[in-house]
Structure formats: structure tokens, C-alpha cells
Design a protein around this motif. Structure first.
Motif, PDB file in Angstrom:
ATOM      1  N   GLN A 468       0.839  -1.209   0.000  1.00  0.00           N
ATOM      2  CA  GLN A 468       0.000   0.000   0.000  1.00  0.00           C
ATOM      3  C   GLN A 468       0.865   1.247   0.000  1.00  0.00           C
ATOM      4  OE1 GLN A 468      -3.192   0.194  -0.287  1.00  0.00           O
ATOM      5  NE2 GLN A 468      -3.603  -1.993  -0.197  1.00  0.00           N
ATOM      6  N   ARG A 471       2.367   1.974  -3.338  1.00  0.00           N
ATOM      7  CA  ARG A 471       1.434   2.293  -4.423  1.00  0.00           C
ATOM      8  C   ARG A 471       1.238   3.797  -4.538  1.00  0.00           C
ATOM      9  NH1 ARG A 471      -1.891  -1.794  -6.565  1.00  0.00           N
ATOM     10  NH2 ARG A 471      -3.624  -0.416  -7.013  1.00  0.00           N
TER      11      ARG A 471
ATOM     12  N   GLY B  59      -2.792  -3.463 -15.219  1.00  0.00           N
ATOM     13  CA  GLY B  59      -3.853  -4.024 -14.390  1.00  0.00           C
ATOM     14  C   GLY B  59      -4.022  -5.520 -14.557  1.00  0.00           C
ATOM     15  N   SER B  60      -3.077  -6.167 -15.262  1.00  0.00           N
ATOM     16  CA  SER B  60      -3.207  -7.605 -15.493  1.00  0.00           C
ATOM     17  C   SER B  60      -2.704  -8.423 -14.299  1.00  0.00           C
ATOM     18  CB  SER B  60      -2.468  -7.999 -16.766  1.00  0.00           C
ATOM     19  OG  SER B  60      -1.101  -7.628 -16.650  1.00  0.00           O
ATOM     20  N   GLY B  61      -2.094  -7.765 -13.324  1.00  0.00           N
ATOM     21  CA  GLY B  61      -1.679  -8.473 -12.114  1.00  0.00           C
ATOM     22  C   GLY B  61      -0.190  -8.769 -12.033  1.00  0.00           C
ATOM     23  N   LYS B  62       0.592  -8.102 -12.885  1.00  0.00           N
ATOM     24  CA  LYS B  62       2.045  -8.360 -12.902  1.00  0.00           C
ATOM     25  C   LYS B  62       2.699  -7.953 -11.576  1.00  0.00           C
ATOM     26  CE  LYS B  62       2.664  -5.457 -16.361  1.00  0.00           C
ATOM     27  NZ  LYS B  62       1.292  -4.963 -16.603  1.00  0.00           N
ATOM     28  N   SER B  63       2.395  -6.731 -11.171  1.00  0.00           N
ATOM     29  CA  SER B  63       3.002  -6.248  -9.925  1.00  0.00           C
ATOM     30  C   SER B  63       2.546  -7.082  -8.733  1.00  0.00           C
ATOM     31  CB  SER B  63       2.643  -4.790  -9.694  1.00  0.00           C
ATOM     32  OG  SER B  63       3.206  -3.987 -10.693  1.00  0.00           O
ATOM     33  N   SER B  64       1.246  -7.422  -8.757  1.00  0.00           N
ATOM     34  CA  SER B  64       0.727  -8.222  -7.645  1.00  0.00           C
ATOM     35  C   SER B  64       1.480  -9.543  -7.526  1.00  0.00           C
ATOM     36  CB  SER B  64      -0.764  -8.510  -7.859  1.00  0.00           C
ATOM     37  OG  SER B  64      -1.472  -7.292  -7.886  1.00  0.00           O
TER      38      SER B  64
END
Ligand SMILES: Nc1ncnc2c1ncn2[C@@H]1O[C@H](COP(=O)(O)OP(=O)(O)O)[C@@H](O)[C@H]1O
Ligand SMILES: [Mg+2]
Lengths: 473, 257
Positions: A468, A471, B59-64
Motif C-alpha cells: 500500500q 502504491r 492491471g493484469s496483475g504483474k506487480s501483484s
């Protein structure tokens, strides 16, 4: 992280946003300063009071009386204990025995009598009292106009102010005695002579030939001991030089000081002035030795008063000391210190809210930094300790600055008050005391308060989610 | 010489324990009523020394996914096994240790601590690792010299160009000698020339230090040029996984030199 690194990083961080951190630190300083100032004042006042009371001789003095005199008053606690063997006469051997007790500085009889003093051929009847040489350093006699007695047997007197006024024929309306400066009285009286008329006690039969002894049979009722117990009283005169005037209020004083004219004690003893107790003793048929109504015992240290009292009681005498008064005085100051401490602590509590605020602000501001630190391997503990260290450093710094500030404020107040006292022609006083333990305790207290204030911000920083935090841009 | 890119499924030729093994990994976010499946059932093995690019649109989830491998985040379900340990099972303390010792991270926005000098930034992980002061100095200097910033050690990040900042971030990521370098769009904020400079450093770490690289990017060209393998994500799902023969060839060339 190692403590050294923590400290280094914490100080570094504090330097970075120096304005806000120094404002917070100033807040802590002011809190600590007020705490130190309040407590120093309390401690100082206590010291001042104790100093004065110690000088007055109240706290290191035990007053000894014979149990016999008490018996007449039917005191409950004496009734059973005072058997004949235990109750002793308060005479010279007893005085010497008491003086030999450990921690006893001196034991002197209280010699007081009412007699006639002639000044410029006018008689004045008053209470005369013998003063020991140790009273030289007493508050009542230190710094008086004139001097203390030149020797222990010098034919000299110190007058109490009101008696001096009486001699000069200046009798201000009651309640305004204080308005007359002592120095004005000293001017015409110092060096002048008084003639004291007194009754001298002489053992019977009288060795004196030149005088005509006024033979008094003090024990006429006790026929069997008539020859042993009788003594003579001779009327005598003694010239005395006025050497000093004391400002002391006789009613506020204890024992020997409750008089209006003071003689050297030794002189008073040597004159063998007839005292009220003599009559009483001879009526009861006790020894030929002169006995004392009371003996004042000076103890080396007020702390030893209780022990000395016990020892004297064991010898078979009654004792009285002002120990109970000190106890309530100490109690009073404990309460005063408590209140002053609470007020001081309140200021510090307000300052601690400043710490919480500063650190919470720092967390918001340094969100990203905390995220970065966590991303590169800082544990929750590391982050927590870092914030803790920052709070601690602020507290420590604030504590040190605050103690210095409090000390300075105290000195300024003391200085100001002394200037005021000087204007009022009063001697300077130090009612300000910053003991070392207070310096240490204040800094430690500030440190602990800061750490406690850092508790919540540090925990919050440690819990921060790095994802968080990173970000946010 | 191989002609054209050879599309094949994930290489199975590698034996032994993988550097990273991801099993049915999910990371869901509950946003009010809706459930966002940032990572949704991904399974993949990454071999030691591999240079993997994570590709996909924004927003495809790479960073996640990268954050889960880094141990910065915890999965909703599934496992991320690094060095035989499932990160999902580790305590917060152990995860911090994993981030400190096992992985090094670089970000698109460099993420240097702005109030510290370059040397202090690079030294920071050594402090957390409680490395002795005496050694820290030398290690920091060596790391900064490696990325060509030896002369800038006392400068603050704001005094440096983007490329220089990212090089400092690389030096910091390497300081504790991790086996795994995780890079989240490391060239995203850089022009192509400085981006190339950074990519060359990363390739060098991969080849001379034998580091496993997982790099997030949305630039296919960059991935094709440097990565040996490309993993494609769409809506949190792994949609394609291919090795890049061209890169393998260049890397072989590199090794031959
Ligand atoms: N903390 C979060 N809370 C809610 N949604 C999130 C959070 N983090 C990521 N997401 C969502 O998960 C999806 C994947 O995000 P991300 O992994 O950042 O994508 P990428 O890096 O590929 O651009 C996005 O739809 C994003 O909005
Ligand atoms: Mg991203």
C-alpha cells in the motif's frame, strides 16, 4: 538493527525535519522545565524550612523533666511505670550522665527566674533566662544588633526587643511592636549597665559572714530533716552590661528562649539564683543537691533524637521533643511536592501529546519511506524501533534542555525574589534547590514519557503494509 | 543458428529444485461488493539463473504477482515456494528476512529514500542485516562502483538523473547478494537509451552473478531483447509462457566471449 545504527538513523531523521522536531522538543523541554521548576521550589522550600527549624534548635533538642513532677498531674502512662527506683532527681549527676549518652552534644539545665532589673534607677520585673554558648549560631542571636556574650561567664545580657522598648519607655500600642526597628533600640542601650537583683541560694548553714542571710526554713513541716534540708537565701546584686538586642518573639520560642532578658548560662548557674524548683524540691524533702526543673539536651543530628529520647527515658526521666512536629512537616512537604509534581507532569503530558502528534505526522509523511525500508528487508521490529528511537531521542534532548531551562528559570526567580527581599531589608534566602537526583529523574522521566508516547506511532508504522505504501506516488 | 522465435511451453529440460515455484496462486482484493482477482490461479516454475519477463497489459496483475514472490504481500490462497520454503507459511519476521537476504527489488519509481545520500541508501539493507560498520563502508563503495556511481556517493537522489537513481537502486538491491532480483518495470520512467543501460546491468547480473531475474514489463520488445522466457498475464491469469530462443542465443554468445 543494532542500537548504534538505530540511534544514528533516528538522529538523522530528526535533523531532516528539524523545524517540527525542534518545536516538539521545545514542547517537551517546557514540560520538563516546569516539572523541574515546581519540584525544585518544593524541595527548596522544604530545605529552607528545615534549615530554619534546625537553627532554631527545635529539631535537635530533647527536653528532659523529672518524672516526679509529672506524677502530681496524674498522667496515665506514668502511673504504673514510675516506681520509686525508676524516677530520679534531675540533678547535676543526672545531667552529666545524660551528656555522656551517645550522640548527645550537650545537656544544659534550663535556668529561668523572675527577678528585678534596675535601669537608670527604675526597677523592671521580668523573666531572665540562661542561654548556652551554643545558641551563638542560633537564628535568634545570629546577626542581632550588638554581639553575643563575650564569654560563658561574662556579666553581660542580651535584651529581648520588647524589654528594650520598656527600658526606653517606648511602649507602642499593642500589635505595632514590629514597626519599631531594632537598630533604633540598640543605639541608646548597647554598652549600658543594668543591675540585677536576685535571690541567691546558699546551703545551710551559711558560710557567708558579711551578708546577713535571710534564713528561710523551706521545710519547716518536716521536722526530722530540718537541719539537712534547709538552706539560706541571700539577696544579691549583679551588674550586667547590655551587649545585644534580639528581635526574637518570646512567645514563639521554646524553653530557655521564653524570656525577655538573656544571660550566659554559666553565669546564671554560678550566681545560683533561687529558682521555683528549689522551693518545690525542698518542700518534698529531696536531696540537698540543687535539682533542675528541666534539662535541654542537644542531639548531634535530628535523626538521632528518637534514639536519644529512648535512652534518656531508660535513665528514668520524661522527655519531650518536637519530633512529631517534624513528622507532620515532612508530611506537608510530601503533599506539596506531590501537587507541584502533578502540575509539572501535566505540562509534560501535554508535551507528550506533541510527541504523538509529531510522530503520527511523520508516519503519514514518511509512508513511502517506511514502505521502501520494508521492501528492502526492514522487519516490523526495525521500523518500530526506529520510531521509538526517534521518540526517545526527542525525549532525551527535551529532557536535557528542559532541566537546563528549569534550572535557569529557578535561578531567575530566586534572584528576583532576593532583590525583592533586599528592598524589604530582609536577608537573602535560597528557596530553590535542584538536587542531582532531580536532574537525573527529570531526564529519565522525559525519556520514558517520550517512549510511551512513541508506542502508538511506532506500532502503527510497523504495521504499515509496504505494498500500500509503495502504491502511493 | 535458429531461425525465428521458437515458441514452446515452459522449459522442462531443467532438473533440480526451481528458484521459484508458484502453485495455484491467488491474490484477491475485496473492494466493497466486487472481488478483484489480481492474481488468479497462477502456477509456474522459475529455474535458478533464469531471466524471466512478466508481460501483460496494465492491471493484469504483474506487480501483484511480483510482490507475492518478493514476500511483500501474502497470497489469498496457493503457495510461493522459494528455497524450499512456502512464503505463505512464513511469519512477518521471516518474510522480512526473505526480503532482506533472498530477494533484491527495483521499482519503476526507483524508491530511493530521498533524505539519504546514495551511499546511505545503498548501506540501508546492510544496517538491517546488522553487518559490521567496518565492512559496510567497503561493500557500499564496491556496489556503487559496480554501477558506475562511485563518485556520486554523497549525492542525494534528487541531484541525480533517473538512470543514475535506478543504478543506485540496483546497487542497493545487490548489496546483500540475493539470489533473486525482482524488477517492476525498471525502465518504465526512463528514456530508451538509459533504459538500455539499466537493462545491460540487469543482464550482467544475470550472467556474471548467476542471479535469477524476474522482470515486470509491458514492453514486449524489451522482453524479447533481454529475457530468456516470457510469461504473459491477463486478468491475473497466466495465458502464455514461452522461451525466447533469440535471447538464449545472445546469452550463449555472451557466455562464449
Ligand atoms: N491494494 C489493492 N486493492 C484493490 N485492488 C488492487 C490492489 N492492488 C492491486 N489491485 C488491483 O489488482 C489488479 C492488478 O493490479 P497490478 O498487479 O498492480 O497490475 P499491473 O502491475 O499488471 O498493472 C488491478 O485491477 C488493481 O486495480
Ligand atoms: Mg504494475
Amino acid at each position: 538493527m543494532k542500537t548504534y545504527d538505530l540511534t544514528e538513523l533516528a538522529l538523522r531523521n530528526l535533523r531532516e525535519s528539524s523545524l517540527r522536531n525542534s518545536l516538539t522538543t521545545i514542547g517537551i523541554s517546557v514540560g520538563v522545565a516546569s516539572l523541574v521548576a515546581m519540584l525544585s521550589l518544593g524541595i527548596g522550600l522544604q530545605k529552607l524550612a528545615t534549615r530554619h527549624l534546625a537553627k532554631s534548635g527545635l529539631f535537635d533538642t530533647v527536653v528532659v523533666t523529672s518524672r516526679r513532677e509529672m506524677r502530681g498531674f496524674g498522667r496515665d502512662d506514668e502511673r504504673n511505670t514510675a516506681s520509686a527506683a525508676e524516677s530520679r532527681t534531675l540533678d547535676e549527676p543526672a545531667r552529666q550522665e545524660i551528656e555522656r549518652l551517645p550522640d548527645v552534644l550537650e545537656a544544659y539545665p534550663d535556668i529561668r527566674f523572675i527577678t528585678e532589673l534596675r535601669y537608670q534607677d527604675k526597677p523592671h520585673l521580668t523573666m531572665v533566662s540562661g542561654i548556652p554558648d551554643s545558641a551563638r549560631s542560633n537564628d535568634a542571636f545570629a546577626g542581632i544588633p550588638g554581639t553575643f556574650f563575650s564569654s560563658e561567664t561574662a556579666p553581660e545580657v542580651i535584651l529581648q526587643k520588647s524589654f528594650a522598648m520598656e527600658l526606653l519607655g517606648k511602649t507602642p500600642p499593642p500589635g505595632q511592636e514590629d514597626d519599631v526597628p531594632v537598630n533604633d533600640l540598640a543605639q541608646p542601650l548597647l554598652g549600658q549597665e543594668l543591675t540585677m537583683r536576685y535571690a541567691q541560694r546558699v546551703s545551710s548553714p551559711s558560710p557567708m559572714g558579711e551578708d546577713t542571710p535571710t534564713r528561710v526554713s523551706a521545710s519547716t513541716d518536716l521536722a526530722e530533716s530540718w537541719s539537712d534540708e534547709a538552706y539560706s537565701v541571700i539577696s544579691r546584686e549583679q551588674k550586667l552590661k547590655i551587649v545585644g538586642i534580639s528581635d526574637l518573639d518570646p512567645d514563639s520560642m521554646r524553653g530557655a528562649a521564653r524570656a525577655r532578658v538573656f544571660l550566659p548560662l554559666k553565669l546564671a548557674q554560678d550566681l545560683r539564683v533561687m529558682q521555683p524548683s528549689d522551693v518545690r524540691d525542698s518542700m518534698r524533702g529531696f536531696s540537698k543537691q540543687p535539682s533542675y526543673s528541666t534539662i535541654s539536651v542537644r542531639v548531634k543530628n535530628p535523626k538521632q533524637v528518637e534514639a536519644v529520647e529512648q535512652a534518656i527515658k531508660k535513665l528514668g526521666f520524661n522527655t519531650f521533643s518536637i519530633l512529631d512536629a517534624t513528622r507532620s512537616l515532612r508530611q506537608f512537604f510530601a503533599v506539596l511536592d506531590l501537587f507541584l509534581g502533578i502540575f509539572g507532569s501535566l505540562a509534560l503530558a501535554v508535551a507528550s501529546i506533541g510527541i504523538v502528534n509529531t510522530l503520527v505526522m511523520a508516519i503519514l509523511e514518511r509512508r513511502r519511506e517506511i514502505g521502501i525500508m520494508k521492501a528492502i528487508g526492514a522487519s516490523d521490529g526495525d521500523v518500530k524501533k526506529l520510531f521509538f528511537a526517534e521518540a526517545g531521542a526527542m525525549g532525551l534532548l527535551g529532557g536535557v534542555v528542559g532541566v537546563a531551562l528549569g534550572w535557569t528559570i529557578g535561578h531567575i526567580i530566586n534572584l528576583g525574589t532576593n532583590i525583592y527581599l533586599k528592598r524589604q531589608a530582609l536577608p537573602p534566602e535560597s528557596f530553590w534547590s535542584v538536587p542531582w537526583w532531580l536532574v537525573g529523574a527529570a531526564i529519565v522521566f522525559a525519556f520514558i514519557v517520550s517512549l510511551v508516547s512513541g508506542l502508538y506511532p511506532a506500532a502503527r508504522a510497523a504495521r504499515l503494509d509496504p505494498v500500500q505504501a509503495l502504491r502511493y506516488e | 543458428m535458429t531461425i525465428g522465435p521458437v515458441h514452446s511451453k515452459a522449459p522442462s529440460s531443467h532438473n533440480g529444485t526451481p528458484a521459484v515455484r508458484i502453485v495455484d496462486l491467488c491474490r484477491h482484493y475485496q473492494m466493497g461488493e466486487t472481488l478483484i482477482r489480481a492474481v488468479d490461479g497462477v502456477s509456474v516454475r522459475i529455474q535458478p539463473g533464469e531471466f524471466v519477463a512478466l508481460l501483460g497489459s496494465s492491471g493484469s496483475g504483474k506487480s501483484s504477482l511480483l510482490n507475492l514472490i518478493a514476500g511483500l504481500d501474502r497470497p489469498t490462497s496457493g503457495a510461493v515456494i522459494v528455497e524450499n520454503r512456502d512464503l505463505a507459511q512464513l511469519s512477518r519476521e521471516e518474510l522480512a528476512r526473505h526480503r532482506l537476504r533472498t530477494v533484491g527489488m527495483v521499482f519503476q519509481s526507483f524508491n530511493l529514500v530521498s533524505r539519504m545520500t546514495l551511499a546511505e541508501n545503498v548501506e540501508l539493507p546492510l544496517r538491517f542485516a546488522e553487518v559490521d560498520r567496518s565492512q559496510r563502508q567497503a561493500l557500499t563503495r564496491k556496489a556503487l562502483e559496480r554501477v558506475g556511481l562511485g563518485a556520486r556517493r554523497t549525492h542525494r537522489p534528487s541531484e541525480l538523473s533517473g538512470g543514475e537513481q535506478q543504478r543506485a537502486a540496483l546497487a542497493r538491491a545487490l548489496i546483500n547478494q540475493p539470489k533473486l532480483l525482482l524488477a517492476d518495470e525498471p525502465t518504465g520512467n526512463l528514456d530508451s537509451r538509459t533504459g538500455t543501460e539499466i537493462m545491460n546491468f540487469i543482464r550482467e547480473f544475470n550472467q556474471s552473478l548467476k542471479m535469477t531475474i524476474v522482470m515486470v514489463t509491458h514492453e514486449r520488445a524489451l522482453a524479447e531483447r533481454y529475457a530468456q522466457r516470457m510469461i504473459f498475464l491477463t486478468d491475473g491469469r497466466l495465458v502464455d509462457d514461452q522461451s525466447n530462443s533469440a535471447t538464449v542465443a545472445t546469452s550463449l554468445q555472451w557466455e562464449r566471449r
